[in-house]
Design a protein around this motif. Structure first.
Motif, short mmCIF file in Angstrom:
data_model
loop_
_atom_site.label_atom_id
_atom_site.label_comp_id
_atom_site.label_asym_id
_atom_site.label_seq_id
_atom_site.Cartn_x
_atom_site.Cartn_y
_atom_site.Cartn_z
N ARG A 150 -6.04 1.33 5.74
CA ARG A 150 -6.91 1.63 4.60
C ARG A 150 -6.14 2.28 3.44
O ARG A 150 -6.71 3.08 2.70
N LEU A 151 -4.88 1.94 3.29
CA LEU A 151 -4.12 2.44 2.15
C LEU A 151 -4.43 1.60 0.92
O LEU A 151 -4.56 0.37 1.00
N GLY A 152 -4.53 2.24 -0.22
CA GLY A 152 -4.72 1.51 -1.46
C GLY A 152 -3.42 0.84 -1.90
O GLY A 152 -2.32 1.21 -1.47
N HIS A 153 -3.55 -0.12 -2.81
CA HIS A 153 -2.37 -0.83 -3.29
C HIS A 153 -1.35 0.11 -3.91
O HIS A 153 -0.14 -0.04 -3.69
N GLU A 154 -1.82 1.08 -4.68
CA GLU A 154 -0.89 1.98 -5.35
C GLU A 154 -0.17 2.88 -4.37
O GLU A 154 1.00 3.23 -4.57
N ALA A 155 -0.84 3.24 -3.27
CA ALA A 155 -0.18 4.06 -2.25
C ALA A 155 0.93 3.26 -1.57
O ALA A 155 2.02 3.79 -1.31
N VAL A 156 0.66 1.99 -1.27
CA VAL A 156 1.70 1.14 -0.68
C VAL A 156 2.86 1.00 -1.64
O VAL A 156 4.03 1.12 -1.26
N LEU A 157 2.55 0.78 -2.91
CA LEU A 157 3.61 0.62 -3.91
C LEU A 157 4.46 1.88 -4.00
O LEU A 157 5.70 1.80 -4.06
N GLU A 158 3.82 3.04 -4.01
CA GLU A 158 4.57 4.29 -4.13
C GLU A 158 5.54 4.46 -2.96
O GLU A 158 6.71 4.83 -3.16
N GLU A 159 5.08 4.16 -1.75
CA GLU A 159 5.95 4.29 -0.58
C GLU A 159 7.08 3.27 -0.64
O GLU A 159 8.24 3.57 -0.30
N PHE A 160 6.78 2.06 -1.06
CA PHE A 160 7.79 1.01 -1.15
C PHE A 160 8.87 1.37 -2.16
O PHE A 160 10.07 1.24 -1.88
N VAL A 161 8.46 1.82 -3.33
CA VAL A 161 9.43 2.19 -4.36
C VAL A 161 10.32 3.32 -3.87
O VAL A 161 11.55 3.33 -4.09
N THR A 162 9.74 4.30 -3.18
CA THR A 162 10.52 5.42 -2.67
C THR A 162 11.53 4.97 -1.63
O THR A 162 12.67 5.46 -1.59
N ALA A 163 11.14 4.03 -0.79
CA ALA A 163 12.01 3.59 0.31
C ALA A 163 12.99 2.50 -0.08
O ALA A 163 13.92 2.21 0.68
N PHE A 164 12.83 1.91 -1.25
CA PHE A 164 13.65 0.76 -1.63
C PHE A 164 15.12 1.16 -1.72
O PHE A 164 15.46 2.15 -2.37
N PRO A 165 16.03 0.43 -1.09
CA PRO A 165 17.44 0.84 -1.06
C PRO A 165 18.04 0.92 -2.47
O PRO A 165 17.93 -0.04 -3.25
#
Length: 270
Positions: A150-165
């Motif tokens: 139940r994560l929102g799109h922006e929450a997924v994006l924030e985590e992805f951007v933070t983890a991106f190598p």
């Protein structure tokens, strides 16, 4: 001369919404005053890492009789839609075999991912172009995160951007949009016909399709080597060489060898 010669666009995707997001910087364009003696240009990979490895093996075998440095030009669209985009970027960042040099060009998919990371487009824009497969290759199952967690799109994006190598982000940032020699122009999508190269926008070079494909003589005085528009087999005309053969859709992954006046296609099934 070749060795010595080796010594960012308006917004690439316009969703139609006027906002205060910054425009993407123009990408570099590389120009050589001589034609490299041997070039292998590789079409749209779209995450098909195993096909890429097998194609490169065939290229290395094909190049054995050729003396001197050989240039590998990757025509863009390394990511999205296919199975392992992250592995493709890792591979392109690795050292090529002895006797080869790599030059990677930006496709519209790389430009969109970089715009996403930089906050110029939203995740919904990118997902329309197969970004969910790229997310998965970096360890983010978009459907599970949004439907089960139940994560929102922006929450997924924030985590992805933070983890991106960081190395992958730098790779996307630095990709040139074109590479030209006296005989050839290598760019992802093609060119806007009747327009000098200096007046072609990055958007033209990464997104153009029908105007270019239907033009015949585009007026640049060079053969354009491109991908972007998949076909069942490579296309060769007096004015262009198309090497996107739809690897992510089950078609082959294709390269073209340019050795003097000789043009030869090399493919592997994806």
């Amino acid at each position: 001369m070749f060795a010595k010669a080796w010594q960012f666009v308006r917004r690439l995707f316009n969703s139609g919404v006027q906002d205060e997001r910054p425009l993407a910087p123009s990408r570099r364009r590389i120009e050589l005053s001589v034609d490299p003696p041997c070039v292998y240009a590789i079409g749209d990979i779209h995450g098909c890492i195993e096909a890429l490895r097998r194609l490169e093996t065939k290229i290395f075998e094909d190049a054995q009789p050729t003396i001197g440095t050989k240039l590998l030009v990757y025509i863009g669209d390394f990511i999205d839609r296919g199975p392992d985009s992250a592995a493709v970027i890792d591979h392109l960042l690795s050292e090529p075999p002895a006797g080869f040099r790599r030059l990677c060009l930006a496709g519209n998919h790389e430009a969109m991912l970089f715009d996403l990371l930089e906050g110029r487009i939203g995740i919904g824009d990118w997902l329309q172009f197969g970004g969910d497969n790229t997310l998965f290759s970096y360890g983010f199952d978009f459907n599970y995160l949004t439907h089960e967690m139940r994560l929102g799109h922006e929450a997924v994006l924030e985590e992805f951007v933070t983890a991106f190598p960081p190395a992958h982000r730098q790779f996307l940032s630095a990709l040139p949009v074109a590479f030209s020699t006296p005989r050839f122009l290598f760019t992802h999508a093609g060119v806007r016909p009747g327009t000098p190269l200096a007046d072609q926008t990055d958007h033209d070079l990464m997104w153009v399709r029908d105007r270019f494909l239907n033009a015949g003589d585009h007026g640049l005085g060079k053969i354009v080597v491109h991908g972007h528009t998949p076909a069942s087999q490579p296309v060769q005309t007096p004015f262009r060489i198309g090497i996107d053969t739809g690897a992510y859709m089950g078609g082959p992954l294709t390269a073209v060898r340019l050795l003097g006046e000789d043009v030869r296609f090399i493919s592997v099934q994806s």
